[in-house]
Design a protein around this motif. Structure first.
Motif, PDB file in Angstrom:
ATOM      1  N   ALA A 157       0.818  -1.214   0.000  1.00 55.58           N
ATOM      2  CA  ALA A 157       0.000   0.000   0.000  1.00 55.58           C
ATOM      3  C   ALA A 157       0.852   1.265   0.000  1.00 55.58           C
ATOM      4  N   GLY A 158       2.170   1.092   0.185  1.00 54.08           N
ATOM      5  CA  GLY A 158       3.069   2.249   0.237  1.00 54.08           C
ATOM      6  C   GLY A 158       3.121   2.911   1.600  1.00 54.08           C
ATOM      7  N   TYR A 159       2.632   2.200   2.632  1.00 50.24           N
ATOM      8  CA  TYR A 159       2.561   2.781   3.969  1.00 50.24           C
ATOM      9  C   TYR A 159       3.817   2.566   4.808  1.00 50.24           C
ATOM     10  N   ILE A 160       4.567   1.515   4.501  1.00 52.80           N
ATOM     11  CA  ILE A 160       5.804   1.266   5.240  1.00 52.80           C
ATOM     12  C   ILE A 160       6.920   0.929   4.258  1.00 52.80           C
ATOM     13  N   LYS A 161       8.138   1.066   4.751  1.00 52.59           N
ATOM     14  CA  LYS A 161       9.297   0.567   4.018  1.00 52.59           C
ATOM     15  C   LYS A 161      10.002  -0.407   4.941  1.00 52.59           C
ATOM     16  N   LEU A 162      10.562  -1.443   4.346  1.00 53.27           N
ATOM     17  CA  LEU A 162      11.290  -2.453   5.112  1.00 53.27           C
ATOM     18  C   LEU A 162      12.771  -2.330   4.812  1.00 53.27           C
ATOM     19  N   ARG A 163      13.560  -2.497   5.855  1.00 51.18           N
ATOM     20  CA  ARG A 163      15.019  -2.433   5.721  1.00 51.18           C
ATOM     21  C   ARG A 163      15.582  -3.704   6.322  1.00 51.18           C
ATOM     22  N   LYS A 164      16.419  -4.391   5.564  1.00 49.59           N
ATOM     23  CA  LYS A 164      17.026  -5.642   6.037  1.00 49.59           C
ATOM     24  C   LYS A 164      18.504  -5.379   6.328  1.00 49.59           C
ATOM     25  N   VAL A 165      18.948  -5.870   7.490  1.00 52.51           N
ATOM     26  CA  VAL A 165      20.312  -5.642   7.958  1.00 52.51           C
ATOM     27  C   VAL A 165      20.908  -6.968   8.400  1.00 52.51           C
ATOM     28  N   ALA A 166      22.094  -7.279   7.914  1.00 58.65           N
ATOM     29  CA  ALA A 166      22.805  -8.473   8.381  1.00 58.65           C
ATOM     30  C   ALA A 166      23.435  -8.147   9.726  1.00 58.65           C
ATOM     31  N   SER A 167      23.204  -9.020  10.689  1.00 63.51           N
ATOM     32  CA  SER A 167      23.723  -8.792  12.034  1.00 63.51           C
ATOM     33  C   SER A 167      24.019 -10.133  12.677  1.00 63.51           C
ATOM     34  N   GLY A 168      25.282 -10.373  12.997  1.00 61.82           N
ATOM     35  CA  GLY A 168      25.672 -11.621  13.659  1.00 61.82           C
ATOM     36  C   GLY A 168      25.320 -12.853  12.855  1.00 61.82           C
ATOM     37  N   GLY A 169      25.462 -12.781  11.547  1.00 60.38           N
ATOM     38  CA  GLY A 169      25.170 -13.924  10.699  1.00 60.38           C
ATOM     39  C   GLY A 169      23.688 -14.126  10.412  1.00 60.38           C
ATOM     40  N   ARG A 170      22.868 -13.233  10.919  1.00 60.88           N
ATOM     41  CA  ARG A 170      21.423 -13.326  10.701  1.00 60.88           C
ATOM     42  C   ARG A 170      20.941 -12.044  10.045  1.00 60.88           C
ATOM     43  N   GLN A 171      19.867 -12.154   9.336  1.00 59.68           N
ATOM     44  CA  GLN A 171      19.277 -10.971   8.726  1.00 59.68           C
ATOM     45  C   GLN A 171      18.133 -10.490   9.604  1.00 59.68           C
ATOM     46  N   ARG A 172      18.170  -9.222   9.957  1.00 66.96           N
ATOM     47  CA  ARG A 172      17.103  -8.615  10.758  1.00 66.96           C
ATOM     48  C   ARG A 172      16.338  -7.647   9.879  1.00 66.96           C
ATOM     49  N   THR A 173      15.035  -7.589  10.092  1.00 68.23           N
ATOM     50  CA  THR A 173      14.174  -6.715   9.308  1.00 68.23           C
ATOM     51  C   THR A 173      13.642  -5.602  10.198  1.00 68.23           C
ATOM     52  N   TRP A 174      13.708  -4.387   9.663  1.00 67.73           N
ATOM     53  CA  TRP A 174      13.201  -3.204  10.349  1.00 67.73           C
ATOM     54  C   TRP A 174      12.095  -2.597   9.499  1.00 67.73           C
TER      55      TRP A 174
END
Length: 108
Positions: free
Chosen positions: A55-72
């Motif tokens: 819907a264009g209401y949020i943006k997602l950001r993926k970050v590699a951290s400690g061998g895992r991918q975290r999503t914000w």
């Protein structure tokens, strides 16, 4: 925001409404924190986030951290405006209800 309250069916679903409330109080929120706060599974949260993103209401950001991918997740300006309009419409609708009568709903 256009200044006109608007009920938004994309936001109104309980899980998405909770997500938007969390995002309204923060610049961004991490996937696991949101999942735990609204008590849903990873797959349910992913589906809600996808609908908000589509819907264009949020943006997602993926970050590699400690061998895992975290999503914000973070609101876009359009998402922040849509949520504010939705809350304004809910507030307007709530203001139309009659206040409960003292003792109403209680059997004594």
């Amino acid at each position: 925001m256009s200044g006109v309250p608007r009920f938004d069916p994309v936001i109104h679903a309980p899980g998405r409404l909770q997500i938007c409330a969390i995002l309204s109080a923060a610049d961004e929120a991490e996937f696991a924190m949101v999942r735990d706060a609204i008590a849903v599974s990873d797959s349910v949260l992913s589906k809600h986030l996808k609908q908000l993103e589509d819907a264009g209401y949020i943006k997602l950001r993926k970050v590699a951290s400690g061998g895992r991918q975290r999503t914000w997740a973070a609101f876009t300006p359009a998402g922040r405006d849509a949520f504010a309009a939705h809350v304004a419409e809910l507030t307007r609708l709530a203001g139309m209800t009659a206040p409960p009568t003292l003792g109403e709903g209680f059997s004594g």
